[in-house]
Design an enzyme around this catalytic site. Sequence first.
Site, PDB file in Angstrom:
ATOM      1  N   CYS A  45      -8.142  -8.286   4.753  1.00  0.00           N
ATOM      2  CA  CYS A  45      -8.391  -7.822   3.256  1.00  0.00           C
ATOM      3  C   CYS A  45      -9.099  -6.476   3.177  1.00  0.00           C
ATOM      4  CB  CYS A  45      -9.504  -8.825   2.516  1.00  0.00           C
ATOM      5  SG  CYS A  45     -10.137  -8.382   1.020  1.00  0.00           S
ATOM      6  N   CYS A  48     -12.350  -6.135   1.524  1.00  0.00           N
ATOM      7  CA  CYS A  48     -13.335  -6.632   2.558  1.00  0.00           C
ATOM      8  C   CYS A  48     -13.843  -5.576   3.390  1.00  0.00           C
ATOM      9  CB  CYS A  48     -12.908  -7.611   3.375  1.00  0.00           C
ATOM     10  SG  CYS A  48     -12.552  -9.269   2.173  1.00  0.00           S
ATOM     11  N   CYS A 386      -2.578  -5.510   1.661  1.00  0.00           N
ATOM     12  CA  CYS A 386      -2.616  -7.035   1.625  1.00  0.00           C
ATOM     13  C   CYS A 386      -1.584  -7.710   2.552  1.00  0.00           C
ATOM     14  CB  CYS A 386      -2.220  -7.674   0.057  1.00  0.00           C
ATOM     15  SG  CYS A 386      -1.733  -9.361   0.159  1.00  0.00           S
ATOM     16  N   CYS A 389       1.167  -9.688   1.106  1.00  0.00           N
ATOM     17  CA  CYS A 389       2.189  -8.812   0.587  1.00  0.00           C
ATOM     18  C   CYS A 389       2.970  -8.129   1.935  1.00  0.00           C
ATOM     19  CB  CYS A 389       1.561  -7.680   0.043  1.00  0.00           C
ATOM     20  SG  CYS A 389       0.581  -8.218  -1.041  1.00  0.00           S
TER      21      CYS A 389
END
Length: 474
Positions: A45, A48, A386, A389
């Site tokens: 992430c 993150c 992502c 993605c």
Amino acid sequence: MKFILLATLVAGAFCADVVTLTESNFDAKLKNEDIALVEFFAPWCGHCKSLAPEFEKAAGILGRADPKVTLAAVDATEEKALGSKYGVSGYPTLKIFRNGVESADYSGPRDADGIVKYMQKQAGPSSKVLDNEAALTAFLSDTEYSVVGVFSSKDSAMARAFTKAADANRENFRFAHTTDAAAVSTYGEDVVVVFQPKKINSKMEDKYAIFSGKAKASAIKEHIVSTIVGKVGILTQDDRQFFMQSKPLLVVYYDLDLALNPSRAKYVRNRVLKVVNGLTTELTFAVASKSAFAQDVEAFGLSEFDVGVGIFGADGGKYRLDEEWSMDSLKSFVADFEAGKVEKHVKSQENPEADGDVVVATGKTVDDIINKPDTDVFIEVYAPWCGHCKNLAPTWRDLAAKFADEESVTIAKIDATSNDLPASLPAKGYPSIFWVPAGSKKPEKYSGGRDMKDLVAHIKSKATHLSKSVKDEL
């Protein structure tokens, strides 16, 4: 009182102050803690990863605090049972626990200083007791607005309502209360007083506002919000939500720092205040720190200006002053905005990289693409970092190739990190996929499978003008 701050760090980047939480030790670590903030993360992430250094900085600050603060992390991609138990559907997810029981979602800032301040407000009593006039003076020396209850007795109806208001809004405002006779003599009995930070006191406005109405927590909150927003409020991360309820909202961004440079903070704000006092307008006005609201400054495209001005419109649009600010330019900007002469500012990529037959939308082109007449649009809202993605990308590309010759169907994508999205595409996570039917042009959230078979089946069942030959081929 002890409390634990549990923060996200990417795998392999843990600092010495960070404790790893797993399903086997989660309950044991939390059950005896009065308050804990738990953050669930995914190693891939991007958000993150960006937050990791802020949480490490917070660990250093809070690790030396009294009470001691411990940081820890839960990798929700490994600890799937914990993620499922606490409804984790996106990353990072932060939740507040009290004695091991989930209490509330964390809605505070995500920088180190903001996390520290937010959690310190969550720990301990929601309102500080002020025993005497000296204690009140010290409390009011802070750089934030201060909310003080002045009571005849801690058991009065107003005192009870004040306590409820403080408990419910402790993360947003600073609360204290007193029964000191000197305070009662100065401000009145059974009242709630909202004080401006002393460093911005101006002759053009009151230094404090007294509430003496019905003893109801909701009424007290309304008074606090109304006072803080005021004529020219100081926008902070803690009270942003209240300002954003008062659109159109004009914000002046500059190097506002009441702690390090109060004279500069007051100088610019006073000039804004002078302009506002000479206007009759429906706009709400605020000043804000450029560094604290760097994301807003970037979204408005104001980074080039020492003092930038932007308006959050009631229509959801963003409008900016396209020049360095002055009192005269501010007056003209407000007049032009209210006359409908200011164009929306749209964050939009310039010349995005092509991706096969996928139509690459930008902030400036997405409305035209999804609203194209007689065309069904399947659009992916994604973020470059992502992992999901990235996994979807080749399938999405192949899907576009499959429908390249079908004029009634468009397969598109848009990078949500580099472009403004229309309100009709409310992406709350990535990837978010929407089907925009040719007839209604009201986007529908797609929640089906992400393999080619499922995506093709959805188009086949939903497409408005798909030719029979193509349907048969599919």
